[in-house]
Scaffold this motif. Structure first.
Motif, short mmCIF file in Angstrom:
data_model
loop_
_atom_site.label_atom_id
_atom_site.label_comp_id
_atom_site.label_asym_id
_atom_site.label_seq_id
_atom_site.Cartn_x
_atom_site.Cartn_y
_atom_site.Cartn_z
N CYS A 10 0.68 -1.41 0.03
CA CYS A 10 -0.44 0.20 0.11
C CYS A 10 0.22 1.00 0.10
O CYS A 10 1.70 1.65 0.54
N GLN A 11 0.18 1.80 -1.04
CA GLN A 11 1.25 3.22 -1.47
C GLN A 11 0.82 4.14 0.28
O GLN A 11 1.90 5.10 0.22
N THR A 12 -0.20 4.33 1.10
CA THR A 12 -0.76 5.41 2.17
C THR A 12 0.22 4.64 3.07
O THR A 12 0.69 5.46 3.71
N CYS A 13 -0.10 3.87 3.58
CA CYS A 13 0.27 3.46 4.98
C CYS A 13 1.64 1.59 4.52
O CYS A 13 2.59 1.37 6.21
N LYS A 34 -4.98 -0.75 -7.74
CA LYS A 34 -6.12 0.12 -6.98
C LYS A 34 -6.55 -1.47 -6.10
O LYS A 34 -7.68 -1.95 -7.20
N CYS A 37 -6.96 -2.11 1.07
CA CYS A 37 -6.23 -1.95 2.42
C CYS A 37 -7.38 -2.22 3.44
O CYS A 37 -7.52 -1.31 3.45
N CYS A 40 -6.61 0.75 5.42
CA CYS A 40 -6.25 2.17 6.00
C CYS A 40 -8.16 1.95 5.44
O CYS A 40 -8.81 2.89 5.20
N THR A 42 -9.88 1.46 3.09
CA THR A 42 -10.30 2.23 1.39
C THR A 42 -9.37 1.47 0.47
O THR A 42 -8.39 0.94 0.66
N HIS A 43 -9.36 1.93 -0.74
CA HIS A 43 -9.32 1.31 -1.97
C HIS A 43 -7.83 2.68 -2.36
O HIS A 43 -8.31 3.83 -2.43
N THR A 44 -6.56 1.74 -2.01
CA THR A 44 -5.83 2.34 -2.49
C THR A 44 -4.62 2.12 -3.27
O THR A 44 -5.33 0.72 -3.83
N HIS A 46 -1.43 0.15 -4.98
CA HIS A 46 -0.33 -0.51 -4.03
C HIS A 46 0.45 -0.71 -5.09
O HIS A 46 -0.31 -1.51 -6.36
#
Length: 50
Positions: A10-13, A34, A37, A40, A42-44, A46
């Motif tokens: 995941c690019q966010t967490c 996409k 996650c 998170c 949500t859809h993020t 990857h």
């Protein structure tokens, strides 16, 4: 073997959530998908990691 096992992070967490395979000959660039996650919730985006 032509298909390699890769992990998607995941690019966010930055958690590594999914594993998949890809053919390095037909897809030479890093894979970006996409996906949902669970951390998170949500859809993020990857990206392919190590």
């Amino acid at each position: 073997m032509m298909r390699d096992i890769i992990t998607l992070a995941c690019q966010t967490c930055k958690q590594r959530n999914y594993t998949t395979t890809k053919n390095k000959k037909t897809i030479p660039h890093k894979l970006e998908l996409k996906k949902f996650c669970p951390f998170c919730k949500t859809h993020t985006l990857h990206k392919e990691g190590k």
